[in-house]
Structures are given as C-alpha cells and as structure tokens.
Write a protein that holds these residues in place. Structure first.
Motif, mmCIF file in Angstrom:
data_model
loop_
_atom_site.group_PDB
_atom_site.id
_atom_site.type_symbol
_atom_site.label_atom_id
_atom_site.label_comp_id
_atom_site.label_asym_id
_atom_site.label_seq_id
_atom_site.Cartn_x
_atom_site.Cartn_y
_atom_site.Cartn_z
ATOM 1 N N VAL A 1 0.848 -1.189 0.000
ATOM 2 C CA VAL A 1 0.000 0.000 0.000
ATOM 3 C C VAL A 1 0.880 1.233 0.000
ATOM 4 N N ILE A 2 0.628 2.128 -0.955
ATOM 5 C CA ILE A 2 1.355 3.398 -1.008
ATOM 6 C C ILE A 2 0.346 4.524 -1.220
ATOM 7 N N GLU A 3 0.776 5.731 -0.939
ATOM 8 C CA GLU A 3 -0.085 6.901 -1.113
ATOM 9 C C GLU A 3 0.763 8.081 -1.552
ATOM 10 N N GLY A 4 0.280 8.776 -2.588
ATOM 11 C CA GLY A 4 1.027 9.909 -3.098
ATOM 12 C C GLY A 4 0.149 10.842 -3.905
ATOM 13 N N THR A 5 0.803 11.858 -4.470
ATOM 14 C CA THR A 5 0.106 12.872 -5.265
ATOM 15 C C THR A 5 0.229 12.536 -6.743
ATOM 16 N N VAL A 6 -0.884 12.661 -7.463
ATOM 17 C CA VAL A 6 -0.909 12.326 -8.882
ATOM 18 C C VAL A 6 -0.219 13.422 -9.696
ATOM 19 N N GLN A 7 0.732 12.975 -10.519
ATOM 20 C CA GLN A 7 1.416 13.879 -11.442
ATOM 21 C C GLN A 7 1.615 13.155 -12.770
ATOM 22 N N PRO A 8 1.460 13.881 -13.910
ATOM 23 C CA PRO A 8 1.639 13.228 -15.210
ATOM 24 C C PRO A 8 3.110 13.006 -15.525
ATOM 25 N N VAL A 9 3.376 11.970 -16.289
ATOM 26 C CA VAL A 9 4.734 11.740 -16.770
ATOM 27 C C VAL A 9 5.036 12.683 -17.943
ATOM 28 N N GLY A 10 4.041 12.913 -18.779
ATOM 29 C CA GLY A 10 4.194 13.803 -19.928
ATOM 30 C C GLY A 10 2.999 14.722 -20.061
ATOM 31 N N GLU A 11 2.286 14.587 -21.170
ATOM 32 C CA GLU A 11 1.117 15.414 -21.420
ATOM 33 C C GLU A 11 -0.057 14.978 -20.534
ATOM 34 N N THR A 12 -1.020 15.893 -20.364
ATOM 35 C CA THR A 12 -2.215 15.611 -19.572
ATOM 36 C C THR A 12 -3.441 15.542 -20.484
ATOM 37 N N LEU A 13 -4.538 15.088 -19.910
ATOM 38 C CA LEU A 13 -5.823 15.058 -20.603
ATOM 39 C C LEU A 13 -6.656 16.244 -20.140
ATOM 40 N N LYS A 14 -7.328 16.882 -21.086
ATOM 41 C CA LYS A 14 -8.160 18.030 -20.763
ATOM 42 C C LYS A 14 -9.633 17.640 -20.809
ATOM 43 N N SER A 15 -10.391 18.199 -19.891
ATOM 44 C CA SER A 15 -11.829 17.931 -19.850
ATOM 45 C C SER A 15 -12.505 18.539 -21.068
ATOM 46 N N GLN A 16 -13.507 17.824 -21.594
ATOM 47 C CA GLN A 16 -14.273 18.329 -22.728
ATOM 48 C C GLN A 16 -15.243 19.427 -22.317
ATOM 49 N N PHE A 17 -15.557 19.506 -21.025
ATOM 50 C CA PHE A 17 -16.603 20.416 -20.581
ATOM 51 C C PHE A 17 -16.089 21.457 -19.581
ATOM 52 N N GLN A 18 -15.000 21.164 -18.867
ATOM 53 C CA GLN A 18 -14.405 22.105 -17.921
ATOM 54 C C GLN A 18 -13.013 22.470 -18.425
ATOM 55 N N LYS A 19 -12.866 23.689 -18.935
ATOM 56 C CA LYS A 19 -11.621 24.069 -19.615
ATOM 57 C C LYS A 19 -10.408 24.045 -18.696
ATOM 58 N N ASP A 20 -10.611 24.368 -17.434
ATOM 59 C CA ASP A 20 -9.469 24.464 -16.513
ATOM 60 C C ASP A 20 -9.150 23.141 -15.821
ATOM 61 N N THR A 21 -9.865 22.088 -16.147
ATOM 62 C CA THR A 21 -9.664 20.788 -15.491
ATOM 63 C C THR A 21 -8.768 19.906 -16.342
ATOM 64 N N VAL A 22 -7.677 19.432 -15.742
ATOM 65 C CA VAL A 22 -6.763 18.510 -16.422
ATOM 66 C C VAL A 22 -6.575 17.289 -15.536
ATOM 67 N N GLY A 23 -6.283 16.157 -16.173
ATOM 68 C CA GLY A 23 -6.095 14.924 -15.429
ATOM 69 C C GLY A 23 -5.268 13.925 -16.198
ATOM 70 N N VAL A 24 -5.206 12.717 -15.644
ATOM 71 C CA VAL A 24 -4.422 11.644 -16.267
ATOM 72 C C VAL A 24 -5.313 10.471 -16.671
ATOM 73 N N LEU A 25 -6.537 10.428 -16.153
ATOM 74 C CA LEU A 25 -7.537 9.433 -16.544
ATOM 75 C C LEU A 25 -8.827 10.163 -16.894
ATOM 76 N N GLN A 26 -9.487 9.692 -17.941
ATOM 77 C CA GLN A 26 -10.732 10.313 -18.368
ATOM 78 C C GLN A 26 -11.700 9.231 -18.832
ATOM 79 N N LYS A 27 -12.931 9.269 -18.302
ATOM 80 C CA LYS A 27 -13.967 8.322 -18.685
ATOM 81 C C LYS A 27 -15.205 9.105 -19.112
ATOM 82 N N TYR A 28 -15.687 8.789 -20.288
ATOM 83 C CA TYR A 28 -16.891 9.440 -20.813
ATOM 84 C C TYR A 28 -17.934 8.364 -21.064
ATOM 85 N N MET A 29 -19.177 8.616 -20.604
ATOM 86 C CA MET A 29 -20.239 7.622 -20.754
ATOM 87 C C MET A 29 -21.549 8.312 -21.103
#
Length: 349
Positions: free
Chosen positions: A66-94
């Motif tokens: 078990v480990i715990e840490g802060t999420v940081q991208p290795v390279g580029e990030t993913l941008k939200s299609q609906f929230q312009k200022d939101t970036v992440g490393v995983l994105q699920k659309y349904m």
C-alpha cells in the motif's frame, strides 16, 4: 419419491436456494480474501527509503503493498471536454439511455438503463512522495476502486408528442432521456495505490497489477475507507449466504415434516389394519344363506358382504368395513365428504 410426492415449487425453491447459496458463498470467500490481503499488505511511504526496502525483498518486489502519493503526469495531460481548466491523467466518458419498460408480471413500469457509448483514456502518470520520490503507475484502467471524480453530468430529457406517447404504450417502452457524464482523475489528487510494487533494474519504482491475481486498487479515498468498503461488501455477501441457506433449510424441514406425517399416517393405518385382522381371526364366517338372515343395519354399505367394523374420525360415521375403507380412492367419508383423519375398530357388545 414413491408415495411422497414433491411439488415443482418445492424442488425449484430448494434448487434455487442451493445454487444461490453456493454463488453467494463463493463471492463471500472472494471478497473476504481481498479483505485479508489488504490487512496483511505493508504500508509504505513514498520516500528515499522505499528503494532500500525493495532491494532486500525477494526479486526486488513486494507482491502486495500500500502506497499513497500525489498524482502527477509523466508527460502530457488530458483536458476535460466540458471544464476548460480541469486537467487529469484518466478520463472516462459515458452516455447512458434511461427508459421505462412495462413489466407484464407486476403490471408496473420499471426503470431500465443501457450504455450507448463509453470511452476511457489514460496517459502515463506517477505518484509523488514528500521528498519527490516517484512511483510510476502501470495499467491504471485495470484497477478497482473509486479513483475518478465526476467533472460533468447532464441529463438530456426527451420531449414527447401525442403520437410518441401512443407508440410508447403500444411498444411497452417509455424513453426518459440520456445521461451524459465525464469522470477524471485530476492532477494533484491524493491517490492510494495497492498492488505489486517493483524496483526495476534501471532503478525505477512501479506499481502494477499483482501477478498472483489479487485485486489491483487505485482510490482517491484513504486506505481505511477502502478497506471498510471491502468489509461491507463481504458482510453483504455473508448475509445473503445466511438468508439463502436458511430458506433451503426451511424447505428441507418442511419436506421432512411432510415425510414424517405421511409415515406416521401409514404406521397408524398399518396398526389399525393389524387390529382389524386380529379381531377377525377365529371368527365364524356364516354361509351365504345364513348371512342373508343377519341384521342388514350392520352390513357394509359398499360390499354388502361384511359387517361394519370401523368408525371414521373426525365425523364419527359407521358405514362400511375396513377392507372397503382401505379401497377408498380419495380418503373422504362417503356420507358427509369430510376428510378421514383416523379410523378406529368397532366392537359389538
């Protein structure tokens, strides 16, 4: 079973109980194993000492940690299609369709859901510790647990015309609308990871799905919350096992009670038959011409050849001999049509 019919309903109840109990017990053992593995997993901090711990481990690897840490991208990030200022490393659309379907058994409208479109994207990312030690996460889409947040949710309701309403009642389906959601694992989120921790030959730390088949977890909740959720799931499966096993036990007890009552009735009838046979042993059977002179009031109403020698309970009628009683097809008194519960021998003074 000969002489002991079992209804189809009882067979179905017993079979369903055994099947569902087995399935629920399998799921309980599976979920309980997850909880046990979580309890045994070591908790490690992401810092400079982590590599030293792995170097003294077998094959530079911890099978479940078990480990715990802060999420940081290795390279580029993913941008939200609906929230312009939101970036992440995983994105699920349904995109899900919601409708009401007519149930012919309950005669009610029930909710139904169908996934029209699903898309998941991921970019390489890592967990960063307090001293900037990093652990790269492999195959995050295989992980269980809640590791994304809803960044967009909107329900698109359908407007109906008169023709649409008539068509819905004829087809038995009412379209309610479509639910559009987007979930993301945001950069900067605190993430708990549980899996196989490996120190590669080049000195990189990675967390990946366990090679022994254990559950890989990534969760935005802390370890205690994640463990509590798994314990709750295990408790629910255990409750279902107890419930279905109790239903199966009740069916078996009911069948056993019926079997006992039938055997008891058979024993009582056999005892009564023996009593009648003993009573008749040694009796003088009158010739046919002498039997005609006997009192016809005491003659069996069915065979007209033997005397009435039994009392029917609970009605108390005396109308035939024991041999004719045994030949009754329905077990009902021919005088009042009540069910015959017992029969007793009749003795004349």
């Amino acid at each position: 079973m000969e002489g002991f019919p079992v209804s189809i309903t009882e067979v179905l109840c017993l079979g369903a109980s055994v099947t569902l109990s087995s399935i629920c017990y399998y799921m309980y053992k599976k979920s309980r194993t997850k909880v046990d593995r979580l309890e045994d997993a070591p908790h490690l901090s992401i810092n400079g000492k982590l590599k030293s711990v792995l170097k003294i481990s077998a094959e530079n690897c911890l099978r479940y940690a078990v480990i715990e840490g802060t999420v940081q991208p290795v390279g580029e990030t993913l941008k939200s299609q609906f929230q312009k200022d939101t970036v992440g490393v995983l994105q699920k659309y349904m995109l899900r369709e919601h409708k009401l379907v007519w149930n012919g058994l309950s005669h009610t409208w029930v909710d139904s859901e169908r996934v029209l479109h699903y898309r998941a994207n991921a970019v390489p990312f890592m967990l960063v510790g307090a001293d900037n030690t990093v652990v790269k996460i492999l195959d995050p889409l295989q992980a269980g647990g809640v590791h994304t947040e809803i960044t967009y949710e909107k329900f698109h309701q359908v407007n109906y015309g008169l023709g649409d309403i008539l068509g819905q009642y004829l087809s038995g389906e009412k379209l309610k609308g479509q639910l559009e959601t987007e979930e993301m694992l945001k950069v900067g989120s605190t993430l708990t990871g549980i899996g196989e921790l490996v120190l590669s030959p080049d000195g990189a730390l990675t967390l990946q799905p366990p090679s022994d088949g254990c559950q890989f977890f990534l969760s935005v909740a802390d370890f205690d919350t994640l463990k509590g959720e798994q314990e709750s799931t295990s408790a629910r499966w255990k409750t279902l096992v107890v419930v279905f096993a109790a239903v199966g036990t009740a069916v078996l007890l009911w069948l056993g009670r019926r079997c006992y009552l039938r055997l008891k009735l058979r024993w009582e009838r056999e005892r009564a038959r023996r009593d009648f046979e003993k009573r008749r042993t040694g009796e003088f059977v009158a010739p046919q011409e002498e039997a005609a002179e006997e009192d016809m009031e005491n003659t069996c109403l069915i065979c007209f050849s033997r005397p009435r020698d039994c009392i029917l309970l609970d009605c108390g009628h005396v109308c035939f001999c024991h041999d004719c009683y045994r030949a009754l097809p329905d077990g009902l008194c021919p005088i009042c049509r009540q069910t015959i519960s017992r029969v007793l021998p009749l003795y004349y003074a």
